[in-house]
Design a protein around this motif. Structure first.
Motif, PDB file in Angstrom:
ATOM      1  N   TYR A   1      -1.425   2.957   1.315  1.00 29.87           N
ATOM      2  CA  TYR A   1      -0.304   3.197   2.228  1.00 29.87           C
ATOM      3  C   TYR A   1      -0.768   2.955   3.659  1.00 29.87           C
ATOM      4  N   ASP A   2      -0.103   2.040   4.373  1.00 28.25           N
ATOM      5  CA  ASP A   2      -0.533   1.693   5.724  1.00 28.25           C
ATOM      6  C   ASP A   2       0.413   2.228   6.788  1.00 28.25           C
ATOM      7  N   LEU A   3       1.287   3.139   6.436  1.00 30.72           N
ATOM      8  CA  LEU A   3       2.269   3.749   7.350  1.00 30.72           C
ATOM      9  C   LEU A   3       3.508   2.887   7.537  1.00 30.72           C
ATOM     10  N   PHE A   4       3.401   1.580   7.327  1.00 26.92           N
ATOM     11  CA  PHE A   4       4.529   0.702   7.622  1.00 26.92           C
ATOM     12  C   PHE A   4       5.233   0.225   6.357  1.00 26.92           C
ATOM     13  N   ASN A   5       4.432  -0.177   5.397  1.00 24.73           N
ATOM     14  CA  ASN A   5       5.022  -0.643   4.149  1.00 24.73           C
ATOM     15  C   ASN A   5       5.031   0.507   3.145  1.00 24.73           C
TER      16      ASN A   5
ATOM     17  N   ARG B   1     -20.397   4.020   3.969  1.00 30.52           N
ATOM     18  CA  ARG B   1     -20.093   4.902   5.100  1.00 30.52           C
ATOM     19  C   ARG B   1     -19.571   6.246   4.601  1.00 30.52           C
TER      20      ARG B   1
ATOM     21  N   ARG C   1     -22.544   8.177   3.938  1.00 30.04           N
ATOM     22  CA  ARG C   1     -23.196   8.536   5.200  1.00 30.04           C
ATOM     23  C   ARG C   1     -22.487   9.753   5.792  1.00 30.04           C
TER      24      ARG C   1
ATOM     25  N   LYS D   1     -15.745   8.253  17.902  1.00 29.79           N
ATOM     26  CA  LYS D   1     -16.246   7.131  17.125  1.00 29.79           C
ATOM     27  C   LYS D   1     -17.297   7.506  16.089  1.00 29.79           C
TER      28      LYS D   1
ATOM     29  N   TYR E   1     -10.370  10.814   9.530  1.00 29.24           N
ATOM     30  CA  TYR E   1      -9.458  10.479  10.632  1.00 29.24           C
ATOM     31  C   TYR E   1      -9.505   8.970  10.909  1.00 29.24           C
TER      32      TYR E   1
ATOM     33  N   ARG F   1     -10.333   6.521   8.860  1.00 26.39           N
ATOM     34  CA  ARG F   1      -9.657   5.757   7.801  1.00 26.39           C
ATOM     35  C   ARG F   1      -8.144   5.874   7.924  1.00 26.39           C
TER      36      ARG F   1
ATOM     37  N   PHE G   1      -6.040   7.173  10.608  1.00 27.64           N
ATOM     38  CA  PHE G   1      -5.282   6.895  11.823  1.00 27.64           C
ATOM     39  C   PHE G   1      -5.762   5.686  12.598  1.00 27.64           C
ATOM     40  N   VAL G   2      -7.005   5.265  12.399  1.00 22.89           N
ATOM     41  CA  VAL G   2      -7.473   4.071  13.105  1.00 22.89           C
ATOM     42  C   VAL G   2      -7.291   2.843  12.220  1.00 22.89           C
ATOM     43  N   ALA G   3      -7.720   2.960  10.951  1.00 22.46           N
ATOM     44  CA  ALA G   3      -7.645   1.807  10.059  1.00 22.46           C
ATOM     45  C   ALA G   3      -6.349   1.776   9.245  1.00 22.46           C
ATOM     46  N   SER G   4      -5.492   2.798   9.404  1.00 17.46           N
ATOM     47  CA  SER G   4      -4.215   2.875   8.689  1.00 17.46           C
ATOM     48  C   SER G   4      -4.357   2.825   7.166  1.00 17.46           C
ATOM     49  N   HIS G   5      -5.379   3.467   6.633  1.00 22.10           N
ATOM     50  CA  HIS G   5      -5.482   3.581   5.183  1.00 22.10           C
ATOM     51  C   HIS G   5      -5.190   5.029   4.798  1.00 22.10           C
TER      52      HIS G   5
END
Lengths: 428, 311
Positions: free
Chosen positions: B59-63, B82, B85, B250, B265, B267, B269-273
């Motif tokens: 889900y990318d928030l748009f579709n 990551r 990590r 970051k 966060y 994934r 809100f920045v990467a939209s996943h």
């Protein structure tokens, strides 16, 4: 038991009443009360108070010229704006007219948030440079129209540069000449010549374009290989090891503000930045910043390009597409509006307005305009809007370079990491 | 209510009529509870259910969300270095920050317990960072102190801690340790519950202060230690604000402060996943639940409740 039923129904009634109150409260705030039958447009943008004051002035002129339309405006800082807009768009509540960034267009257009402006006759685009206009096109539709134009620059402290006895940067200089200058500056001034550009996707793009490649292909895939990126990072990492560009501890502090750049903190002689935001150095560099063209490829291919600094778009589900187009047209093409707005959103993209406006620009606005006209005709066309996944990749780029500059990974390993993640992002 | 001394017939009517006010009372209770019930349902349970659903989607928030089954989970565990990590960073942090913080809280509480004058002042002074510490502003000040050219750099000449991968995590941990006020106040309350006779008796028997601490203070305080340990561990797993502020959002430099929540966060809100972020959130919930359960299990062997002695 009858008592239970009474209680349940009573509870239900209370809950319903509560919901009704909530609903009434919600719809009340978004209603069109007190507008006297006018069409109400919501228009949002990001920026600073100066831009806000000028925008408000332009908007009230628009309302005067179109008595049937009322414009509700709101603005915020870029990060807050970006998150708010994304939430609004996801909830199907995008504002009628919105300011957009290059990196938002593809995501919003493919998500069905944006209106196809190409079909709107109220919006004239004849005076806009075709190459620049094309940056707002996704899948053959004009989802956004550029509003201002910017370009990257080598911004430097001319006094220190001269004191070091290094020849000033000139148009057409190559990346090798730039690197030589950095080494010479460091030797003479005992501080790094520039911010380490390895962390900057923007600088990498200029370097890449100078080699005839691009960040993304036309079909929105990665336009370069891990080898290309490894070569760039080996180049910048070598300069960092030699002390010719900023050390890792300083590079990792960069957050987009000029105050935190080595040049802004008096720890380097030059920096890469976009032209209009370089006005921030006025307060930080004694004697003011000087702008120079970006280095070009070994054979003289320019990597630099004119980039739309921001766009205007309309919501696909706006109830008033014609009025939205009228407002966009006014902000872009009206001479009176242009006089009010000046260069607050970069140099205007409308050719005739730019020509009218340029002689009247003052101070740093004029510096930027002069810099842009010195490049006129010598640059290649800008790339199309970056694909959706790019939004996250800008940060990934910085992070992976951190691994290089802190010497935790070789440029090759980090480049492979980046390319793997980028491919995954772009596929999804 | 007693009805035994009343005639049978009246008793029945009394019982019948007394039921009514009870129902009314229940109704009133529901009315007063309704904001909370609504809040819990709309703001907690519903979002949790949605998040659980989203964790099985892309889900990318748009579709519209697109069902992918367990892919988010398998990707997380098998293909995302990551992610691991961030798990490592968070565990390191929990293991460093929680014992340090609780230790300091206990030491200060012991010092304050026997203090004759100025107790109130010191108690407030030590508690203040906990109140302020949750705020963004203190975390930003912290960043300034440990930044390149900041106070610590001037005093110790060690450069900016928050700009070095080896030191940044420690800087964040210190910020948490410094906020030891809340567990300290709880320790203080626990210490004051310990009967003075126990110490007097021990002194008569010639027990040293260290002996008294080990044989009286620690066992008597163990329920409070346990309470603080559970609370602070759960909090430490979810640390976000200090990491976000100190690393400017970051998780840097070089991913050294990439906490679990910060990566979540990133994934979402920045990467939209959003699907991936939801899956991460559910794994965190399960892990915190499991860790808490383990703590409760071990507590049987070391937590001593005074009431057990009565049995």
């Amino acid at each position: 038991m009858p008592g239970d039923r009474t209680m349940k129904s009573r509870t239900a009634a209370v809950v319903l009443a509560f919901c009704a109150t909530l609903a009434a409260g919600c719809s009340g705030s978004g209603g069109s009360s007190g507008t006297g039958g006018k069409v109400v447009l919501r228009y949002t943008w990001w920026g600073n108070p100066d831009r806000a004051a000028r925008t408000e002035q332009a908007v009230s002129l628009f309302e005067k010229k179109h008595p049937g339309i009322q414009v509700q405006t709101s603005f915020a800082g870029y990060d807050a704006y970006k998150q708010k807009l994304a939430t609004q768009a996801a909830g199907g509540d995008a504002p009628d007219v919105m300011q957009l960034d290059y990196r938002m267009i593809d995501q919003y257009a493919s998500g069905g948030v944006l209106l196809d402006l190409g079909k709107r006759t109220a919006l004239r685009t004849d005076d806009i440079d075709a190459g620049l206009l094309a940056t707002g096109v996704v899948d053959g539709k004009q989802y956004a129209v550029p509003q201002g134009r910017g370009t990257e620059t080598v911004v430097y402290d001319a006094k220190q540069w001269k004191a070091a006895g290094v020849a000033p940067p000139a148009q057409g200089w190559t990346w090798d000449e730039w690197a030589d200058a950095m080494r010479a500056l460091t030797k003479k001034s005992h501080k790094p010549g520039a911010t380490d550009p390895g962390q900057s996707e923007d600088a990498f793009e200029v370097w890449l374009r100078g080699r005839g490649k691009a960040l993304y292909t036309k079909d929105r895939r990665l336009g370069f290989t891990a080898d290309d990126l490894a070569r760039w990072w080996t180049f910048t990492d070598g300069l960092r090891r030699a002390g010719a560009v900023s050390p890792a501890e300083q590079t990792t502090q960069l957050d987009g503000s000029v105050e935190n750049t080595p040049l802004g903190r008096g720890k380097a002689v030059s920096d890469f930045n976009w032209d209009a935001p370089s006005s921030g150095y006025l307060a930080l560099v004694p004697g003011g910043p000087t702008l120079a063209p970006m280095p070009s490829g070994a054979d003289g291919t320019p990597g630099q390009y004119f980039k739309p600094s921001m766009f205007m778009g309309a919501a696909a589900d706006t109830g008033h597409p014609d009025q939205a187009a009228q407002l966009i047209d006014f902000m872009l093409n009206d001479p009176e509006a242009a006089a009010i707005l000046g260069a607050t959103r970069g140099i205007p993209v409308n050719e005739s307005i730019r020509q009218d406006l340029t002689p009247d620009l003052k101070d740093f606005d004029k510096t930027v305009a002069d810099f842009q006209s010195s490049l006129e005709g010598s640059l290649n066309a800008p790339p199309q809007a970056p694909p959706s996944g790019d939004n996250a990749l800008q940060t990934t780029f910085q992070r992976d370079y951190d691994q290089v500059s802190f010497e935790r990974m070789s440029p090759r390993e980090a480049a492979r990491n980046y390319v793997t993640e980028a491919k995954a992002e772009l596929r999804s | 209510m007693t009805t035994t001394d009343l005639p049978a017939g009246r008793a029945r009517t009394r019982t019948a009529s007394s039921k009514r006010p009870k129902r009314q009372r229940e109704g009133a209770a529901w009315v007063f509870l309704s904001p909370w019930v609504l809040g819990a349902a709309v703001l907690t349970l519903l979002p949790m259910a949605v998040s659980l659903y989203l964790s099985f989607t892309d889900y990318d928030l748009f579709n519209a969300p697109h069902w992918v089954g367990l892919r988010n989970y398998t990707q997380m565990f098998t293909e995302d270095p990551r992610y691991w990590r961030s798990v490592g960073t968070t565990l390191t942090y929990v293991v460093i920050a929680v014992p340090l913080q609780l230790g300091l809280a206990l030491v200060v509480a012991l010092a304050l317990k026997n203090m004759k004058r100025g107790k109130g002042f010191y108690r407030s002074a030590f508690y203040a960072p906990s109140l302020l510490g949750a705020s963004m502003s203190v975390a930003l000040v912290w960043r300034a102190i440990f930044n390149d050219g900041g106070t610590v750099d001037h005093l110790l000449g060690t450069g900016g801690w928050v700009n070095r991968p080896g030191w940044a995590l420690l800087a964040v941990a210190l910020l948490t340790v410094w906020q030891f006020g809340a567990p300290m106040v709880i320790f203080l309350a626990g210490l004051q519950q310990i009967p003075g006779e126990l110490y007097e008796a021990a002194q008569v028997d010639g027990a040293s202060r260290w002996r008294q601490f080990l044989s009286i203070t620690v066992p008597m305080l163990s329920p409070v230690i346990f309470f603080n340990l559970v609370l602070q561990t759960i909090q430490a797993f979810q640390v976000f604000t200090p990491a976000f502020a100190v690393s400017a959002g970051k998780g840097g430099p070089a991913d050294s402060t990439l906490f679990y929540t910060l990566y979540l966060y990133d994934r979402g809100f920045v990467a939209s996943h959003m699907g991936y972020a939801s899956a991460m959130a559910w794994v965190l919930l399960l892990v915190i639940g499991a860790v808490t359960a383990v703590l409760f299990r071990t507590s049987r062997s070391w937590v001593f409740y005074a009431s057990e002695g009565d049995r």
